[in-house]
Motif scaffolding. Structure first.
Motif, PDB file in Angstrom:
ATOM      1  N   ARG A   8     -12.077 -13.534   5.972  1.00 17.18           N
ATOM      2  CA  ARG A   8     -12.508 -12.260   5.364  1.00 17.18           C
ATOM      3  C   ARG A   8     -14.023 -12.084   5.517  1.00 17.18           C
ATOM      4  N   ASP A  63      -5.428 -11.639   2.188  1.00 15.97           N
ATOM      5  CA  ASP A  63      -6.461 -11.679   1.141  1.00 15.97           C
ATOM      6  C   ASP A  63      -6.229 -12.727   0.059  1.00 15.97           C
ATOM      7  N   HIS A  92       0.815  -1.219   0.000  1.00 16.33           N
ATOM      8  CA  HIS A  92       0.000   0.000   0.000  1.00 16.33           C
ATOM      9  C   HIS A  92       0.853   1.275   0.000  1.00 16.33           C
TER      10      HIS A  92
HETATM   11 MG    MG Z   1      -5.768  -5.879   2.745  1.00 16.88          MG
END
Ligand code: MG
Ligand code: RTP
Length: 140
Positions: free
Chosen positions: A86, A119, A53
């Motif tokens: 998730r 993820d 990120h």
């Molecule tokens: Mg993430």
């Protein structure tokens, strides 16, 4: 297929006394916790963890938050556990998260959203190795 994923109870979740709530949800779902410890990440450790990120506008704020206090890191194991975790977590933004999810029930902010979960299998492998060596994972 049995797989593993990395879960983090983020500093907001620990500060608000939500460790038990989150762990209870994993246990109730039949997900096995095969490693667990508390960490207070440095800014550099948080930056390394969220390196994907790096270019995002929220990177500075996110890594400041993630290094702001103790977190609980866990390795979860089970059938299809990456997706199942998730699902238990809910959408990134708690306002979009389904009812009964951890984020819908407890998150206060798009950033302070209580939990992290890997993820995909590749990110799970990187993230588990970021915090645990093989001797810290039981039944391995
Ligand atoms: Mg993430
Ligand atoms: P996570 O990686 O923590 O499990 O969360 P996620 O996959 O649902 O969301 P991701 O897009 O990977 O973002 C990582 C974390 O960054 C914070 N965030 N802030 N201010 C914002 O717009 C924003 N967007 C994301 C959240 O803490 C998010 O979980």
């Amino acid at each position: 297929m049995t797989e593993r994923t990395l879960s983090i109870i983020k500093p907001d979740g620990v500060a608000r006394g939500l460790i038990g709530e989150v762990v209870k949800r994993f246990e109730s779902a039949g997900i096995r916790i095969v490693a667990m410890k508390m960490v207070h990440m440095t800014r550099t450790q948080a930056e390394g963890f969220y390196a994907v990120h790096r270019e995002r506008p929220f990177f500075d704020s996110l890594t400041t938050f993630m290094s702001s206090g103790p977190a609980v890191v866990m390795v979860l194991e089970g059938d299809n556990v990456i997706a199942r975790n998730r699902e238990l977590m809910g959408a990134t933004n708690f306002k979009d998260a389904a009812e009964g999810t951890i984020r819908r029930d407890f998150a206060t902010d798009i950033e302070k959203n209580v939990v992290h979960g890997s993820d995909a299998p590749e990110t799970a492998a990187f993230e588990i190795a970021y915090f645990f060596n093989q001797f810290e994972i039981v039944g391995g």
